[in-house]
Write an enzyme that holds these catalytic residues in place. Structure first.
Site: not given
Length: 260
Positions: A13-16, A18-20, A141, A154
């Site tokens: 998820t969230g892989s468009t 950065g880290i993903g 994190s 956060y």
């Protein structure tokens, strides 16, 4: 050390970006069929196209869904099929003083940073249990333990992810499904790069080093990690080689958290 994920289906998820995106790339390199995810059709397609260009033989797909919305999670799951590796990476961050952070901000961070992972894990781990093998990784994190004074909202959500991973690992004890959290520190991802303001003639890497030393002086590597360094730890955590690692908080924080 050879890692072979052939025959495994991974959702990141969230892989468009950065880290993903980095994790998705490493999984695909090792033979997994990877489904990328982001909030918009355009961003997902661009990420799939970019990764396919870099890895022409990779088996890739993409599904756009805002995982903070229950109905969007349901829609994603209806198109997904069985998943062997779940990387709960989608998340947001940003500074806000505690006394100015209203309920709506707290709720937004909780919905995006926690509940998407809860919903997907609840839906997908029973299938892993039935098949006798699975890997779930929650992107926490170092801020889960080193709560930033300017991003308390956060840090709380990341601490929740660490607790969620530990609890779910215990719930799935003895099933062949492992659950861990990953704790990156300052990482030279898209988000960090956008927030830096390099001086004239200064490289992004040097600007990131200055940021780390000013804001995370306990760093032992004394620089930002690369996306690839974080992705390598994630790859190990979801591989067959990590079969005795579960319920763990895996630090790839450069030594920022000052504890044994």
């Amino acid at each position: 050390m050879q890692i072979d994920l052939s025959g495994k289906h991974a959702l990141v998820t969230g892989s468009t970006g950065g880290i993903g995106y980095g994790i998705a790339s490493r999984l695909a390199e090792c033979g997994a069929r990877v489904t990328l995810n982001g909030r918009s059709e355009d961003s997902v397609q661009q990420a799939v196209d970019a990764l396919q260009s870099a890895l022409p033989d990779a088996a890739l797909g993409g599904i756009a869904a805002d995982l903070s919305v229950p109905e969007a999670c349901d829609a994603l799951l209806s198109h997904l099929g069985p998943v062997d590796i779940l990387i709960n990476n989608a998340g947001i961050f940003g500074p806000q003083d505690f006394f100015e952070a209203e309920d709506s901000l707290w709720q937004k961070y909780w919905d995006v940073n926690v509940m998407g992972g809860v919903r997907l894990s609840r839906a997908l781990t029973p299938g892993m249990v039935d098949r006798g093998w699975g890997r779930v990784l929650f992107l926490g994190s170092e801020s889960a333990f080193n709560i930033p004074a300017d991003m308390i909202h956060y840090g709380v959500t990341k601490a929740a992810y660490v607790a969620l991973a530990r609890g779910l690992a215990k719930r799935l004890a003895g099933t062949g499904v492992t659950v861990n959290s990953l704790l990156p520190g300052p990482t030279l991802s898209d988000g960090m790069t956008e927030g830096l303001n390099p001086e004239a003639g200064q490289s992004v890497e040097d600007a990131a080093r200055d940021f780390v030393m000013q804001n995370r002086p306990s760093s032992i590597i004394q620089r930002a990690a690369t996306v690839e360094e974080v992705a390598n730890m994630a790859l190990y955590a979801v591989s067959p080689l990590s079969s005795a690692t579960t319920g763990a908080s895996l630090r790839v924080d450069g030594g920022v958290v000052d504890t044994l």
